[in-house]
Scaffold this motif. Structure first.
Motif, mmCIF file in Angstrom:
data_model
loop_
_atom_site.group_PDB
_atom_site.id
_atom_site.type_symbol
_atom_site.label_atom_id
_atom_site.label_comp_id
_atom_site.label_asym_id
_atom_site.label_seq_id
_atom_site.Cartn_x
_atom_site.Cartn_y
_atom_site.Cartn_z
ATOM 1 N N ASN A 83 0.749 -1.181 0.045
ATOM 2 C CA ASN A 83 -0.129 0.082 0.027
ATOM 3 C C ASN A 83 1.022 1.689 -0.046
ATOM 4 N N THR A 90 -7.996 -1.722 2.465
ATOM 5 C CA THR A 90 -8.429 -3.208 2.689
ATOM 6 C C THR A 90 -8.335 -3.315 1.082
ATOM 7 N N VAL A 92 -9.336 -7.322 -1.442
ATOM 8 C CA VAL A 92 -9.195 -8.919 -1.472
ATOM 9 C C VAL A 92 -8.470 -9.410 -2.929
ATOM 10 N N GLU A 111 -8.772 -11.837 2.797
ATOM 11 C CA GLU A 111 -8.760 -10.028 2.102
ATOM 12 C C GLU A 111 -7.758 -9.855 3.694
ATOM 13 N N LEU A 112 -6.473 -8.216 3.065
ATOM 14 C CA LEU A 112 -5.737 -7.946 3.675
ATOM 15 C C LEU A 112 -5.885 -6.733 4.136
ATOM 16 N N THR A 113 -6.213 -6.209 4.726
ATOM 17 C CA THR A 113 -5.775 -4.514 4.918
ATOM 18 C C THR A 113 -4.366 -4.157 5.708
ATOM 19 N N ASP A 147 -10.078 -3.098 -4.611
ATOM 20 C CA ASP A 147 -10.148 -2.525 -3.433
ATOM 21 C C ASP A 147 -11.038 -2.303 -2.840
#
Length: 181
Positions: A83, A90, A92, A111-113, A147
């Motif tokens: 990022n 977040t 996916v 899924e990652l934040t 996103d």
């Protein structure tokens, strides 16, 4: 390089890949790859533009541990999600393994934040199929990233060349009469 400008002559650089929300009329003026914000003709509304903070996952990538493989080999794919935006976001992801591979381990979807400036890796292992027919295959693993803010991001690994050689066994049948003692 993109520009936002008003009639007052102020300019702000917008980084490549940044999402831009424009209030007012955006028009292309033919003077290069930029956005000029202004109102049409004699519109008396102020020329306001804001750069809104947003996550940016466009520098994410997929790598593989081998450029050459054979049936039965295990390929390790490293998905690196980054990022580079200025706020958390977040995503996916969905790893779409090609037909020449069979999943071994790792999460194909997730899924990652990520905080601003954060990177995270996901490792996926896949075996080159033993059922491939004779020939040469160029295998590329594709990952879709969503996103929720725009179109999906498509990531692809470098190619892995898989050569399949089939050996045929030739055993001639020889009939011979044997003398019995």
């Amino acid at each position: 390089r993109a520009f936002l400008d008003g009639y007052n002559g102020t300019w702000d650089d917008i980084p490549v890949g940044a999402r831009v929300t424009v209030i007012g009329l955006a028009s292309a003026d033919g003077e290069g790859p930029r956005i000029r914000v202004r109102h049409y003709q004699n519109d008396e509304r102020p020329d306001d533009a804001w750069v809104l903070p947003a996550p940016n996952f466009y520098t994410s990538q997929v790598n593989v541990n081998a450029t050459v493989a054979e049936p039965g080999d295990i390929l390790t794919y490293t998905l690196t999600f980054s990022n580079t935006g200025d706020v958390a976001g977040t995503l996916v992801y969905t790893d779409v393994l090609p037909a020449e591979l069979t999943w071994v381990s790792g999460a194909l979807t997730g899924e990652l934040t990520l905080a601003a400036g954060e990177s995270r890796t996901v490792t996926i292992e896949a075996a080159v199929s033993l059922a491939l027919e004779r020939g040469t295959y160029f295998v590329t693993n594709n990952v879709l990233v969503d996103d929720g803010l725009g179109p999906q991001i498509h990531l692809s690994s470098p190619e892995t060349m898989v050569s399949v050689t089939v050996y045929e066994l030739y055993l001639p049948l020889v009939l011979q009469s044997l003398a019995v003692p």
